[in-house]
Design a protein around this motif. Structure first.
Motif, PDB file in Angstrom:
ATOM      1  N   ARG A  81      41.256  77.758  43.691  1.00 53.93           N
ATOM      2  CA  ARG A  81      42.058  77.740  42.466  1.00 53.93           C
ATOM      3  C   ARG A  81      42.277  76.296  42.014  1.00 53.93           C
ATOM      4  O   ARG A  81      42.127  75.348  42.783  1.00 53.93           O
ATOM      5  N   ASN A 140      47.620  80.898  42.216  1.00 57.31           N
ATOM      6  CA  ASN A 140      47.188  80.010  41.146  1.00 57.31           C
ATOM      7  C   ASN A 140      47.863  78.645  41.257  1.00 57.31           C
ATOM      8  O   ASN A 140      48.962  78.509  41.818  1.00 57.31           O
ATOM      9  N   GLN A 195      37.916  86.216  39.387  1.00 58.82           N
ATOM     10  CA  GLN A 195      38.159  84.782  39.212  1.00 58.82           C
ATOM     11  C   GLN A 195      37.689  84.343  37.829  1.00 58.82           C
ATOM     12  O   GLN A 195      36.534  84.581  37.450  1.00 58.82           O
TER      13      GLN A 195
END
Length: 349
Positions: A81, A140, A195
């Motif tokens: 991330r 995230n 993703q």
């Protein structure tokens, strides 16, 4: 030379009756079996949503690196991330041996040596990766809200828009390979493990690419079940020829089209009935003269990728319609987690 990747009107699937949906599903599967890629037009994602996402992406990548680095990709490869600066990630087809481990620590010396050799030719790109807000294993990493007001909310919404589009593609794939329309959705669940990736390829001296001192992205296959890609008009994407292995041909961008390609997980799932095709990003066809003399600078390029996958503990094994006595299973069952670790561990130190 450009690849004639098939162009399919996806609205024929989403609005058609049962017979029409079956017909379109077969067209989609045939395209994937030949090229591994297909362009979808008239799909559920609106042109305005795509344009706004590119605009938001450019706002992020236009920030100074000191600002982008306030949302850093975490160290290592276990969490994928946040922001990756140019040179941090190295894409390749290398796969680590996890020896059945799921903790992401098992790689051998040969693997590491291969990675270090590959890293001598860096990828000149930067990326920002986003997942579901419900995926606690992959939290995230957002930039501070004041940098780009509304960025987090917008990207979260776009993530779920693509998750719904992915559900329709999975229905089409299931029909096209002879399964019940809902079969693949039973494993996909609701899209929490996908993703969203924003990509920027900065301007660079063309000679660096021509002389092999760096690349945009080298030839590789995606890890996912499939990838949904939106491109700007720069160009540079190339796929391996379906008729001449080792030869790569350009795929021209189509405005607002969604270019979808099969990934390794779907190839394993389908016993290679569906084709995972190597692709790369090379020299864009147009150069801009930015400096005096003979220096040539490549155009900046933006793209948006969405990698569709299953929950981490889902077991990927050959689908019942893709294996029989004449087509024995080529691959042992593997969990998405195991396969993802084997690839991610080779991309990040």
């Amino acid at each position: 030379m450009s690849a004639q990747v098939p162009i399919i009107d996806f609205s024929r699937f989403t609005t058609g009756d049962a017979a029409a949906r079956q017909e379109v599903a077969k067209e989609i599967v045939n395209a994937f079996r030949t090229y591994g890629f297909v362009h979808f037009i008239n799909h559920p994602v609106t042109p305005s949503a795509i344009s706004l996402t590119f605009r938001q992406s450019k706002l992020f990548f236009d920030l100074p690196i000191s600002s982008k680095s306030k949302a850093p990709h975490p160290p290592g490869f276990t969490v994928h991330r946040g922001y990756s600066h140019p040179g941090l990630e190295k894409i390749s087809n290398l796969t680590a041996s996890t020896n059945g481990s799921t903790n992401g620590t098992a790689t051998n010396g040969t693997d590491k040596a291969a990675v270090e050799l590959a890293r001598q030719v860096p990828d000149i790109k930067e990326s920002y990766d986003i997942g579901s807000e419900h995926n606690t294993e992959q939290p995230n990493v957002w930039p501070p809200p004041n940098l780009i007001p509304g960025f987090r909310g917008f990207m979260t919404g776009f993530y779920w828009t693509l998750a719904e589009f992915a559900r329709e593609i999975l229905r089409a794939l299931a029909l096209g390979i002879g399964l019940d329309e809902e079969h693949l959705l039973k494993i996909y669940e609701n899209g929490e493990y996908n993703q969203l990736r924003l990509l920027h390829y900065p301007e660079v001296d063309a000679r660096i690419l021509e002389e092999g001192r760096a690349v945009r992205i080298p030839a590789h296959c995606d890890w996912s079940a499939f990838t949904m890609l939106f491109q700007d008009d720069c160009g540079g994407l190339e796929i391996e020829s379906p008729t001449t292995p080792g030869k790569f041909i350009a795929v021209e961008p189509i405005e607002h089209a969604c270019l979808v390609n099969i990934g390794d997980l779907m190839a394993r799932w389908s016993n290679d009935f569906l084709k995972s095709t190597c692709h790369r990003v090379g020299m864009p066809p147009l150069l801009q003269n930015r400096c005096a003399g003979d220096k040539r600078t490549t155009r900046s390029r933006y793209s948006i990728g969405y990698f569709v996958t299953t929950p981490p503990d889902a077991v990927i094994e050959c689908l019942p319609s893709c294996v029989d006595e004449s087509r024995p299973a080529k691959y042992a069952p593997v969990t998405q987690r195991e396969y993802n670790i084997s690839k991610a561990s080779m991309s990040y130190n």
